[in-house]
Design an enzyme around this catalytic site. Structure first.
Site, short mmCIF file in Angstrom:
data_model
loop_
_atom_site.label_atom_id
_atom_site.label_comp_id
_atom_site.label_asym_id
_atom_site.label_seq_id
_atom_site.Cartn_x
_atom_site.Cartn_y
_atom_site.Cartn_z
N GLU A 161 15.40 16.08 48.30
CA GLU A 161 14.68 14.96 49.38
C GLU A 161 15.95 14.38 50.00
O GLU A 161 16.72 14.00 49.27
CB GLU A 161 13.77 14.09 48.78
CG GLU A 161 12.31 15.23 48.26
CD GLU A 161 11.31 14.15 47.63
OE1 GLU A 161 11.39 13.06 47.99
OE2 GLU A 161 10.72 14.69 46.76
N CYS A 272 10.75 15.13 39.84
CA CYS A 272 11.12 16.22 39.03
C CYS A 272 11.91 16.30 37.84
O CYS A 272 11.75 16.87 37.02
CB CYS A 272 11.82 17.22 40.09
SG CYS A 272 10.31 18.00 41.03
N1 LIG Z 1 9.68 17.36 45.83
C1 LIG Z 1 10.91 18.22 45.57
O1 LIG Z 1 11.77 17.62 46.03
C2 LIG Z 1 10.56 19.40 44.93
C3 LIG Z 1 9.67 19.94 44.08
N2 LIG Z 1 9.61 21.02 43.61
C4 LIG Z 1 8.46 21.26 42.84
O2 LIG Z 1 7.57 21.77 44.10
C5 LIG Z 1 6.24 21.43 43.53
C6 LIG Z 1 5.62 20.72 44.42
O3 LIG Z 1 6.20 19.62 44.80
P1 LIG Z 1 5.81 18.57 45.85
O4 LIG Z 1 5.99 19.37 47.19
O5 LIG Z 1 6.74 17.37 45.69
O6 LIG Z 1 4.62 18.06 45.60
P2 LIG Z 1 3.23 17.23 46.66
O7 LIG Z 1 2.71 16.49 45.64
O8 LIG Z 1 4.25 16.58 47.68
O9 LIG Z 1 2.60 18.64 47.25
C7 LIG Z 1 1.54 19.07 46.53
C8 LIG Z 1 0.41 19.57 47.50
O10 LIG Z 1 -0.25 20.48 46.77
C9 LIG Z 1 -1.78 19.96 47.22
N3 LIG Z 1 -2.72 20.70 46.20
C10 LIG Z 1 -2.76 20.66 44.87
N4 LIG Z 1 -3.71 21.60 44.28
C11 LIG Z 1 -4.13 22.29 45.34
C12 LIG Z 1 -4.89 23.40 45.67
N5 LIG Z 1 -5.62 23.67 44.28
N6 LIG Z 1 -5.23 23.78 46.93
C13 LIG Z 1 -4.58 23.46 47.79
N7 LIG Z 1 -3.57 22.30 47.79
C14 LIG Z 1 -3.34 21.88 46.65
C15 LIG Z 1 -1.78 18.66 47.10
O11 LIG Z 1 -3.00 17.99 47.73
C16 LIG Z 1 -0.51 18.32 47.50
O12 LIG Z 1 -0.55 18.03 48.93
C17 LIG Z 1 6.13 20.80 42.03
O13 LIG Z 1 5.78 21.93 41.24
C18 LIG Z 1 7.64 20.28 42.05
O14 LIG Z 1 8.08 20.53 40.47
C19 LIG Z 1 10.56 21.80 43.55
C20 LIG Z 1 11.97 21.38 44.27
C21 LIG Z 1 11.91 20.25 45.21
O1 LIG Z 2 13.28 19.87 41.56
C1 LIG Z 2 13.50 18.81 42.42
O2 LIG Z 2 12.63 18.22 42.75
C2 LIG Z 2 14.75 18.79 42.86
O3 LIG Z 2 15.21 17.71 42.24
C3 LIG Z 2 16.54 17.16 42.74
O4 LIG Z 2 16.35 16.51 44.10
P1 LIG Z 2 15.86 14.96 44.12
O5 LIG Z 2 15.18 14.62 43.20
O6 LIG Z 2 15.00 15.28 45.65
O7 LIG Z 2 17.03 14.39 44.64
P2 LIG Z 2 18.62 14.03 44.22
O8 LIG Z 2 19.56 14.07 45.05
O9 LIG Z 2 18.63 15.00 42.94
O10 LIG Z 2 18.59 12.87 43.20
C4 LIG Z 2 17.61 12.46 42.07
C5 LIG Z 2 17.95 11.25 41.58
O11 LIG Z 2 19.31 10.94 40.85
C6 LIG Z 2 20.03 9.94 41.40
N1 LIG Z 2 21.40 10.42 41.51
C7 LIG Z 2 21.94 11.43 42.05
C8 LIG Z 2 23.18 11.99 42.02
C9 LIG Z 2 24.11 10.85 41.39
O12 LIG Z 2 25.24 11.33 41.22
N2 LIG Z 2 23.46 9.97 40.76
C10 LIG Z 2 22.19 9.56 40.77
O13 LIG Z 2 21.90 8.57 40.26
C11 LIG Z 2 19.49 9.61 42.78
O14 LIG Z 2 19.49 8.42 43.35
C12 LIG Z 2 17.97 9.89 42.67
O15 LIG Z 2 17.22 8.77 42.18
C13 LIG Z 2 17.66 18.24 42.66
O16 LIG Z 2 18.86 17.71 43.28
C14 LIG Z 2 17.18 19.24 43.68
O17 LIG Z 2 17.90 20.45 43.43
C15 LIG Z 2 15.73 19.90 42.90
O18 LIG Z 2 15.28 21.03 43.72
#
Ligand SMILES: NC(=O)C1=CN([C@@H]2O[C@H](COP(=O)(O)OP(=O)(O)OC[C@H]3O[C@@H](n4cnc5c(N)ncnc54)[C@H](O)[C@@H]3O)[C@@H](O)[C@H]2O)C=CC1
Ligand SMILES: O=C(O)[C@H]1O[C@H](OP(=O)(O)OP(=O)(O)OC[C@H]2O[C@@H](n3ccc(=O)[nH]c3=O)[C@H](O)[C@@H]2O)[C@H](O)[C@@H](O)[C@@H]1O
Length: 480
Positions: A161, A272
């Protein structure tokens, strides 16, 4: 025209689909969600998430080949490729509570796919899931619909993010796992063709399903482990007079180690890292690998230790009590450039200070008052369920107020805690802040934002994670 439907319009579904739509004008992309509010926001000028560059991408293709809808059944049934990007939070009750992934949302999505599909589908796991989830999903799909061929692919997302758009435009790698059968390989190729619109071929990796699923958990575990490693060293730096940022620089210069993810902090947050490591721990335990499970558990234990240590530094520095004292908190999001507060260390720090009866004034450029109050009132692990399933108006914590800027937050405060690395906190007029605070005025920097020496010259007593301590703090216990 290839049609893609993405179930889940969140931090992953929204940006990833916007980029696919932008880079592939010949593909129609529809993002669907059960949350009416979220979809309405995606269709408005005020998108539901803050992510630099996202507005532009959405504006360029919304209404052309990118659509947001709550009509899940229609768009699932029309799609050739269905991405599932729903939440996979930690289970809060029952078997595996506090560790295992809760696949309720995933299973519901799979059942809808099975119910409405009338043609063959490629179903893509975009959510982070436990290893072998594809097998479970396959069972749900094939047992609930006849004569339809489903190919399940694992295509985990690695975006972070705050940098999501650049991560999606120029990914280090795109990982696609599939069945090693002719149909499986065909499905992998179909998804490869989508990414090949903008990702160089050598960055698109293909593996078997289980390797792809496990690689995602392993990647997050490795990243978090680096942060916990440097945070462990930060405690040692404070005890010895070393500076953790000098140590990290020296260590990271080794090309085998590298400089990234070695920034000591008040702890990692985000939706995550903790969830995925807990998941890894649970899978290891389920496979009888308790030594492996304990190894990864330590990454979370150090993270909790770091947050506790910070709270204890604040309380012990301020004469062992913050009861009735105003503490300004700068930053609540889990990192800069996002409004996301899921699992932010600020929650634990604020809760720790509230336990000691502090009064807290919080300023964050993006996190909303409603979200902050909700976070402070929510039990651990309940936060990662969709907002619309959480209590609508949680009881506001009365010792907590939200300020419109840093100066207002700091006015008449005894101490100031910096908990997010927002760039604007580097530019503040700390002399003005000092003049308005109670004396002695304390600054606790959990994010390497301020120059302690400059602030000490103004008159502050400064604690900065992992840096040499103020003489005042030297004899105080790091962990009470
Ligand atoms: N947030 C991140 O930076 C990252 C997240 N992920 C993974 O991606 C997945 C999603 O994460 P986010 O996008 O952050 O979650 P989020 O909570 O922002 O979005 C998930 C959405 O799915 C919807 N939803 C849930 N059940 C549903 C259903 N049955 N039908 C339709 N919509 C439904 C919810 O209302 C919600 O808007 C998780 O497994 C997370 O671990 C992977 C990489 C980065
Ligand atoms: O699966 C996920 O959700 C994602 O999780 C992390 O991404 P994100 O959590 O969005 O952000 P990061 O930049 O990884 O930071 C995570 C946390 O670690 C902290 N951080 C990061 C780097 C560092 O050197 N030190 C540290 O304290 C950040 O401030 C933050 O609180 C991973 O970087 C992504 O590759 C992955 O897709």
């Amino acid at each position: 025209m290839v049609k893609i439907c993405c179930i889940g319009a969140g931090y992953v579904g929204g940006p990833t689909m916007a980029v696919i739509a932008l880079k592939c004008p010949s593909i129609e992309v529809v993002v669907v969600d059960i949350s009416v509010n979220r979809i309405a926001a995606w269709n408005s000028d005020q998108l539901p998430i803050y992510e630099p560059g996202l507005d532009d991408a959405v504006k360029q293709c919304r209404g052309k080949n990118l659509f947001f809808s709550t009509d899940i059944e229609k768009h699932v049934s029309e799609a050739d490729i269905i991405f599932v990007s729903v939440n996979t939070p930690t289970k809060t009750r029952g078997l595996g509570a506090g560790k295992a992934a809760d696949l309720t949302y995933w299973e519901n999505a799979a059942r809808v796919i099975a119910d409405v599909s009338k043609s063959d589908k490629i179903v893509v796991e975009k959510s982070t899931v436990p290893v072998k989830t594809a097998e479970a999903i396959e069972k749900i799909l094939t047992h609930n619909s006849e004569g339809i061929n489903y190919q399940i692919l694992s295509n985990p997302e690695f975006l972070a993010e705050g940098t999501a758009m650049q991560d999606l435009f120029k990914p280090d790698r795109v990982l696609i796992g599939g069945r090693e059968t002719p149909e499986g390989r065909k499905a992998v190729q179909a998804l490869k063709d989508v990414y090949a619109h903008w990702v160089p071929e050598d960055r698109i990796l293909t593996t078997n399903l289980w390797s792809a699923e496990l690689s995602k958990l392993a990647a997050n575990a490795f990243l978090a482990q680096r942060i916990s490693s440097i945070n462990a060293i930060s405690a040692l730096c404070e005890a010895t007079g070393a500076n953790v940022f000098e140590v990290a620089y020296a260590v990271g210069k080794d090309s085998r180690i590298g400089p990234k993810f070695l920034t000591a902090s008040v702890g990692f947050g985000g939706s995550c890292f903790q969830k995925d490591i807990l998941n890894l721990v649970y899978i290891s335990e389920c496979n009888g690998l308790s030594v492996v499970a304990n190894y990864w558990k330590q990454v979370i234990q150090i993270n909790d230790y770091q947050k506790n240590r910070f709270v204890n530094r604040v309380v012990s520095s301020m004469f062992n009590t913050v009861s009735g004292k105003k503490i300004a908190v700068l930053g609540f999001a889990f990192k800069k450039d996002t409004g996301d507060t899921r699992e932010t260390p600020a929650i634990d720090v604020c809760k720790g200070l509230l336990r000691d009866n502090a009064t807290i004034s919080i300023y964050d450029p993006q996190a909303t008052e409603d979200q902050i109050q909700r976070d402070l009132a929510t039990n651990k692990f309940d936060w990662n369920h969709p907002v619309h399933l959480q209590p609508m108006s949680p009881t506001a914590v009365k010792q907590v107020s939200i300020a419109w800027d840093a100066y207002e937050a700091a006015k008449a405060a005894h101490g100031l805690c910096i908990l997010t690395d927002w760039d604007e906190f580097k530019e503040l007029d700390y002399q003005r802040i000092y003049d308005d605070m109670q004396k002695p005025a304390f600054v606790f920097d959990g994010r390497d934002v301020v120059d302690p020496e400059k602030l000490r010259a103004i008159g502050f007593i400064v604690y900065a994670i992992g840096k040499p301590l103020d003489s005042w703090l030297k004899d105080l216990p790091a962990v009470a």
